[in-house]
Scaffold this active site. Sequence first.
Site, PDB file in Angstrom:
ATOM      1  N   GLY A  73      -4.857  -8.399 -19.981  1.00  0.00           N
ATOM      2  CA  GLY A  73      -4.179  -7.590 -19.776  1.00  0.00           C
ATOM      3  C   GLY A  73      -2.881  -8.130 -18.711  1.00  0.00           C
ATOM      4  CG  ASN A 154      -5.258  -0.823 -10.156  1.00  0.00           C
ATOM      5  OD1 ASN A 154      -4.084  -0.820 -11.067  1.00  0.00           O
ATOM      6  ND2 ASN A 154      -5.073  -1.883  -9.181  1.00  0.00           N
ATOM      7  CG  HIS A 206     -12.511  -7.413 -17.743  1.00  0.00           C
ATOM      8  ND1 HIS A 206     -13.099  -7.156 -16.909  1.00  0.00           N
ATOM      9  CD2 HIS A 206     -10.654  -8.321 -18.437  1.00  0.00           C
ATOM     10  CE1 HIS A 206     -11.301  -7.044 -16.335  1.00  0.00           C
ATOM     11  NE2 HIS A 206     -10.846  -7.860 -16.959  1.00  0.00           N
ATOM     12  CB  CYS A 330      -7.357  -6.248   0.271  1.00  0.00           C
ATOM     13  SG  CYS A 330      -7.523  -6.446   1.534  1.00  0.00           S
TER      14      CYS A 330
HETATM   15  C1  LIG Z   1      -3.830  -2.073 -14.389  1.00  0.00           C
HETATM   16  C2  LIG Z   1      -4.365  -3.325 -14.640  1.00  0.00           C
HETATM   17  N1  LIG Z   1      -3.577  -4.415 -15.372  1.00  0.00           N
HETATM   18  C3  LIG Z   1      -3.419  -5.143 -15.761  1.00  0.00           C
HETATM   19  C4  LIG Z   1      -4.981  -5.998 -15.233  1.00  0.00           C
HETATM   20  C5  LIG Z   1      -5.271  -7.475 -15.473  1.00  0.00           C
HETATM   21  O1  LIG Z   1      -5.591  -7.378 -16.668  1.00  0.00           O
HETATM   22  P1  LIG Z   1      -6.658  -8.595 -17.307  1.00  0.00           P
HETATM   23  O2  LIG Z   1      -7.977  -8.617 -15.971  1.00  0.00           O
HETATM   24  O3  LIG Z   1      -7.347  -8.249 -18.800  1.00  0.00           O
HETATM   25  O4  LIG Z   1      -6.009  -9.572 -16.887  1.00  0.00           O
HETATM   26  C6  LIG Z   1      -5.746  -4.915 -14.756  1.00  0.00           C
HETATM   27  C7  LIG Z   1      -7.234  -5.973 -14.408  1.00  0.00           C
HETATM   28  O5  LIG Z   1      -7.111  -5.159 -13.362  1.00  0.00           O
HETATM   29  C8  LIG Z   1      -5.305  -3.779 -14.299  1.00  0.00           C
HETATM   30  O6  LIG Z   1      -6.142  -2.548 -13.850  1.00  0.00           O
END
Ligand SMILES: Cc1ncc(COP(=O)(O)O)c(C=O)c1O
Length: 391
Positions: A73, A154, A206, A330
């Site tokens: 991501g 998130n 993941h 954090c």
């Molecule tokens: C909203 C959001 N964007 C991006 C990411 C990053 O994704 P990745 O761990 O695949 O790089 C996360 C991971 O915690 C996420 O929750």
Amino acid sequence: MNNIKTIYLDNAATTKMEPDVIHRMKECFDVYYNPSSIYAGGEYAKNLISESRDHVARLINSDPEEIFFTSGGTEADNWAIISTYLSLKDRGNHVITSKVEHHAVLGTCKFMEKYLGADVTYLDVDKYGMIDLNKLEESVTERTILISIMSVNNEIGNIYPIKEMSAIAHKHNVLFHTDAVQATGHIPLDMNDELCNVDMMSVSAHKLGGPKGVGCLYIRSGLEMIPYIHGGMQERGLRASTENVLGIIGFGEAARIAKENMESRNKYIIGLRDYLQDRIIKSIPNVVVNGNIINRSVNNLSITFKGIRAESLLILLSDNGIYISTGSACNSSSNEASHVLRAIGLSDEDSSATIRFSLSHENTKEEIDYVIDVLIRSVEQLRRFSNEDND
Ligand SMILES: Cc1ncc(COP(=O)(O)O)c(C=O)c1O
């Protein structure tokens, strides 16, 4: 790690790989051929990638040609935002995002401000974490080239109205990107819905039962995109580097499973999440549920337990085999409060008293009952200690 049975309630951080994903990846473990090679082995690896692309495309109802595999991501967010900026900066340098985005988006925007001359508007949210769509539209200027707003938060689980936001973007001839890392596989996403004008969307394997280190950027067909990682001609010349074949296979399988089970699993998880929420509210005084409780991802529950330190609570829970996190990025060295909780108006004290439960279809009512028992005891104990300290 000890051998006590663990209860995993941190699925927004990462998910356990689906057994069928592991099975499929094991089956393909010895497929070592380079998918770019023209002999049969290479062709075989290429076909496996193509099968996975189909599964991912089906999950978000897009064309397979619109899926570009990445390392996750974070890379997809960086690619979407930086490449759009670099290709359109002659038209304008203004980007709009929100104060509650993941650091993958916020950090990219900060980078562009510092090194590339970008002008970024970080939209405020209300106390429920929602964005005022009028303010979003008012902040568009003649120099705006991109709006990037997440699909699901998130930390507090809010679902954002990407159809409405993408419509505002398109009305002003601005591109729309969404970080759908917490949404994909959990809420229905339909890139073929003509009311959904998303141009780019970031996904991570993941978070939906797949392996780490793989994800994708959806790029609407016809959108001219420039590469972000340069080198070979993989991913139709837009994302160089030899493909993570095994990771992509796992991602495809996870997408297939998520598509098949999303509806029934969501019904189950929402019941469990609401049960957890009700029991916490009824049995523990001085708690506050954060975020928008109506438009919220089914598995998320962010709760402030007033007067405690979340880290201490997490340790007590972990000692009892319960895995949860604060949900905030954090920074333990600076002890910085979560930017999301701050944006919805929580004091630093309340922020550091907040934990995020994120459930999955694997959790059971018995587990939740056990978690409640441990929570009641632990919160009581921590509040008693903190009162004694203050005496
Ligand atoms: C909203 C959001 N964007 C991006 C990411 C990053 O994704 P990745 O761990 O695949 O790089 C996360 C991971 O915690 C996420 O929750």
